[in-house]
Design a protein around this motif. Structure first.
Motif, PDB file in Angstrom:
ATOM      1  N   LYS A 135      29.069   0.380 -21.333  1.00  0.00           N
ATOM      2  CA  LYS A 135      29.578   0.505 -22.697  1.00  0.00           C
ATOM      3  C   LYS A 135      30.830   1.396 -22.719  1.00  0.00           C
ATOM      4  O   LYS A 135      31.850   1.041 -23.311  1.00  0.00           O
ATOM      5  CB  LYS A 135      28.478   1.121 -23.555  1.00  0.00           C
ATOM      6  N   LYS A 136      30.731   2.536 -22.031  1.00  0.00           N
ATOM      7  CA  LYS A 136      31.881   3.459 -22.017  1.00  0.00           C
ATOM      8  C   LYS A 136      33.084   2.811 -21.370  1.00  0.00           C
ATOM      9  O   LYS A 136      34.219   2.925 -21.862  1.00  0.00           O
ATOM     10  CB  LYS A 136      31.509   4.719 -21.256  1.00  0.00           C
ATOM     11  N   GLN A 152       0.805  -1.221   0.000  1.00  0.00           N
ATOM     12  CA  GLN A 152       0.000   0.000   0.000  1.00  0.00           C
ATOM     13  C   GLN A 152       0.836   1.269   0.000  1.00  0.00           C
ATOM     14  O   GLN A 152       0.561   2.214   0.721  1.00  0.00           O
ATOM     15  CB  GLN A 152      -0.954   0.025   1.179  1.00  0.00           C
ATOM     16  N   LYS A 201      40.771   0.093 -25.499  1.00  0.00           N
ATOM     17  CA  LYS A 201      41.808   1.006 -25.950  1.00  0.00           C
ATOM     18  C   LYS A 201      43.112   0.768 -25.194  1.00  0.00           C
ATOM     19  O   LYS A 201      44.196   0.791 -25.764  1.00  0.00           O
ATOM     20  CB  LYS A 201      41.357   2.455 -25.730  1.00  0.00           C
ATOM     21  N   ALA A 253      19.169   1.823 -17.764  1.00  0.00           N
ATOM     22  CA  ALA A 253      19.705   2.352 -19.027  1.00  0.00           C
ATOM     23  C   ALA A 253      21.022   3.070 -18.790  1.00  0.00           C
ATOM     24  O   ALA A 253      21.987   2.898 -19.563  1.00  0.00           O
ATOM     25  CB  ALA A 253      18.685   3.298 -19.646  1.00  0.00           C
ATOM     26  N   ILE A 254      21.078   3.858 -17.719  1.00  0.00           N
ATOM     27  CA  ILE A 254      22.310   4.618 -17.460  1.00  0.00           C
ATOM     28  C   ILE A 254      23.469   3.683 -17.111  1.00  0.00           C
ATOM     29  O   ILE A 254      24.608   3.884 -17.545  1.00  0.00           O
ATOM     30  CB  ILE A 254      22.037   5.660 -16.355  1.00  0.00           C
ATOM     31  N   LEU A 290      15.192   4.163 -15.743  1.00  0.00           N
ATOM     32  CA  LEU A 290      16.304   5.069 -16.053  1.00  0.00           C
ATOM     33  C   LEU A 290      17.650   4.522 -15.618  1.00  0.00           C
ATOM     34  O   LEU A 290      18.608   4.544 -16.372  1.00  0.00           O
ATOM     35  CB  LEU A 290      16.073   6.416 -15.375  1.00  0.00           C
ATOM     36  N   ALA A 350       9.789   3.788 -12.230  1.00  0.00           N
ATOM     37  CA  ALA A 350      10.259   4.739 -13.246  1.00  0.00           C
ATOM     38  C   ALA A 350      11.760   4.939 -13.153  1.00  0.00           C
ATOM     39  O   ALA A 350      12.441   4.978 -14.175  1.00  0.00           O
ATOM     40  CB  ALA A 350       9.541   6.080 -13.095  1.00  0.00           C
ATOM     41  N   ILE A 351      12.283   5.078 -11.944  1.00  0.00           N
ATOM     42  CA  ILE A 351      13.707   5.396 -11.795  1.00  0.00           C
ATOM     43  C   ILE A 351      14.543   4.122 -11.716  1.00  0.00           C
ATOM     44  O   ILE A 351      15.512   3.947 -12.444  1.00  0.00           O
ATOM     45  CB  ILE A 351      13.925   6.289 -10.562  1.00  0.00           C
ATOM     46  N   LYS A 409      34.774   0.389 -23.662  1.00  0.00           N
ATOM     47  CA  LYS A 409      35.521   1.069 -24.710  1.00  0.00           C
ATOM     48  C   LYS A 409      36.908   1.461 -24.203  1.00  0.00           C
ATOM     49  O   LYS A 409      37.924   1.217 -24.844  1.00  0.00           O
ATOM     50  CB  LYS A 409      34.737   2.309 -25.134  1.00  0.00           C
ATOM     51  N   ILE A 442       5.524   3.682  -7.923  1.00  0.00           N
ATOM     52  CA  ILE A 442       5.660   4.376  -9.206  1.00  0.00           C
ATOM     53  C   ILE A 442       7.078   4.912  -9.365  1.00  0.00           C
ATOM     54  O   ILE A 442       7.715   4.758 -10.411  1.00  0.00           O
ATOM     55  CB  ILE A 442       4.648   5.535  -9.294  1.00  0.00           C
ATOM     56  N   THR A 443       7.599   5.517  -8.292  1.00  0.00           N
ATOM     57  CA  THR A 443       8.944   6.094  -8.381  1.00  0.00           C
ATOM     58  C   THR A 443       9.987   5.009  -8.632  1.00  0.00           C
ATOM     59  O   THR A 443      10.890   5.171  -9.448  1.00  0.00           O
ATOM     60  CB  THR A 443       9.269   6.854  -7.094  1.00  0.00           C
ATOM     61  N   ASP A 463       2.835   5.362  -4.315  1.00  0.00           N
ATOM     62  CA  ASP A 463       3.706   6.442  -4.792  1.00  0.00           C
ATOM     63  C   ASP A 463       5.158   5.974  -4.880  1.00  0.00           C
ATOM     64  O   ASP A 463       5.864   6.251  -5.854  1.00  0.00           O
ATOM     65  CB  ASP A 463       3.574   7.660  -3.892  1.00  0.00           C
ATOM     66  N   ILE A 519      24.738   2.243 -20.364  1.00  0.00           N
ATOM     67  CA  ILE A 519      25.570   3.218 -21.085  1.00  0.00           C
ATOM     68  C   ILE A 519      26.956   3.302 -20.447  1.00  0.00           C
ATOM     69  O   ILE A 519      27.991   3.308 -21.133  1.00  0.00           O
ATOM     70  CB  ILE A 519      24.883   4.592 -21.080  1.00  0.00           C
ATOM     71  N   ALA A 520      26.969   3.345 -19.111  1.00  0.00           N
ATOM     72  CA  ALA A 520      28.247   3.443 -18.408  1.00  0.00           C
ATOM     73  C   ALA A 520      29.110   2.217 -18.675  1.00  0.00           C
ATOM     74  O   ALA A 520      30.324   2.328 -18.889  1.00  0.00           O
ATOM     75  CB  ALA A 520      28.003   3.599 -16.912  1.00  0.00           C
TER      76      ALA A 520
END
Lengths: 84, 277
Positions: free
Chosen positions: A73-74, A48, A81, A66-67, A63, A58-59, A77, A54-55, A51, A70-71
């Motif tokens: 991947k970097k 119960q 090198k 995904a972040i 998000l 979503a986060i 790389k 939902i947070t 709120d 991406i990190a």
């Protein structure tokens, strides 16, 4: 009824968290932690607190996964090198 | 002050500046109006705090609402249950208790949270945002991805706006709404190589919405004598135009968080030119 669903979600979440900690591949660890966030947001909804649910969905599940990817991947790389 | 000034002058200047600041702070503190201590039992009615209004109404009718030996604090005001769509001019018109606590009674905490998020986003931008690198071997996303992300972006954006506009009626609010908007913008990044939003515009927009939050708080300070106090009429519970300034603050927070997280995604996803040494 809802207690069985919640128990199932808890078991799945614990297994996914173990996968996230012990897996050798970083990508599968990130995806497992994203699913952990999704399960935890379901648990928040059962407790119960819509709120927070939902947070978290979503986060935590959207998000930050995904972040992290991406990190990752970097970072990969940069490693390749250095080896060259 | 130039670099060749002696250290003693510098120290004396700094000391006098600190003294002036301290004196000003204490003077302002002395001049501040003394807020009356808030009795939570008097301000928030117990029925409102109890989540299940039906049960509370039944307990009221049976006379079990107050435990034995406990008297209601205010006998002049009858404890009436709050009904959705009918009750007027409540102390705080938000439809759920969490919203009224997060934005109204503890609005200062929310301001602090927003500041923490701002600092985190600024740090990420400072570390990662740089010039764009030449893209050589990147595969272009397919046409389906491009069109699909563009279509779904509109729906996701609208849903995010819905979440934070209805923050005082539904269990949503500024933070989830902003995060939803940012994930829509992440979809745009995935759909097309080299998608570039206006990074400076995002930063300016975010700062303006943060300033709107503080200005709303200052309006409360100058009209009701308390920072972030509700200065608008609360209306009928459940209406869109109700709950005073909660809707305004949630709109400000939603725009700020959305722009902030979009800027974070932007600075993460754009390649940095300089290499790590």
């Amino acid at each position: 009824m809802i207690i069985y669903v919640a128990t199932l979600i808890v078991i799945v979440v614990i297994m996914l968290a173990l996968i996230a900690v012990f897996s050798k591949k970083l990508l599968s660890a990130i995806i497992a932690s994203g699913f952990v966030s999704l399960g935890v947001s379901g648990l928040f909804f059962f407790l119960q607190a819509p709120d927070v649910a939902i947070t978290e969905a979503a986060i935590g599940a959207g998000l930050s996964t995904a972040i992290f990817i991406i990190a990752l991947k970097k970072v990969k790389k940069g490693e390749s090198k250095d080896e060259e | 002050m130039r670099n060749d000034t002696p250290a003693l002058v510098k120290r004396i200047t700094a000391l006098s500046l600190i003294t002036i600041l301290l004196i000003g702070f204490f003077l302002a503190f002395k001049e501040m109006p003394k807020g009356s201590a808030v009795n939570v039992n008097q301000r928030v009615s117990r029925l409102y705090v109890m989540k299940n209004v039906e049960t509370a109404t039944k307990m009221m009718e049976n006379g079990k609402f107050f435990a034995k030996g406990i008297k209601p604090l205010r006998t002049d005001v009858p404890y009436t249950p709050i009904t959705f769509g009918k009750s007027k001019n409540l102390e705080d018109g938000a439809a759920n208790v969490v919203t009224s606590i997060v934005v109204d009674y503890r609005g200062f905490d929310t301001l602090g949270e927003v500041t923490v998020l701002f600092l985190a986003a600024t740090g990420v931008a400072m570390l990662l945002f740089g010039k764009e690198k030449k893209r050589k071997n990147k595969t272009e996303p397919s046409l389906i991805m491009y069109v699909g992300t563009r279509i779904s972006f509109a729906i996701i954006f609208l849903f995010g706006i819905y979440i934070f506009v209805h923050g005082h009626l539904t269990p949503g609010g500024g933070f989830p709404g902003g995060a939803v908007i940012a994930s829509g913008i992440l979809g745009l990044f995935l759909g097309k190589n080299g998608y570039k939003p206006n990074h400076l515009g995002l930063k300016v927009f975010e700062s303006l919405s943060g300033m709107a939050f503080v200005i709303i708080g200052l309006t409360g300070l100058f009209s009701v004598h308390s920072f972030l106090a509700n200065f608008l009429p609360t209306g009928v519970i459940g209406d869109l135009y109700s709950a005073g300034f909660i809707g305004l603050i949630y709109i400000a927070i939603g725009m700020k968080v959305g722009a902030e997280l979009s800027a974070v995604v932007n600075s993460m996803i754009v390649d940095v030119e300089e290499e790590w040494s």
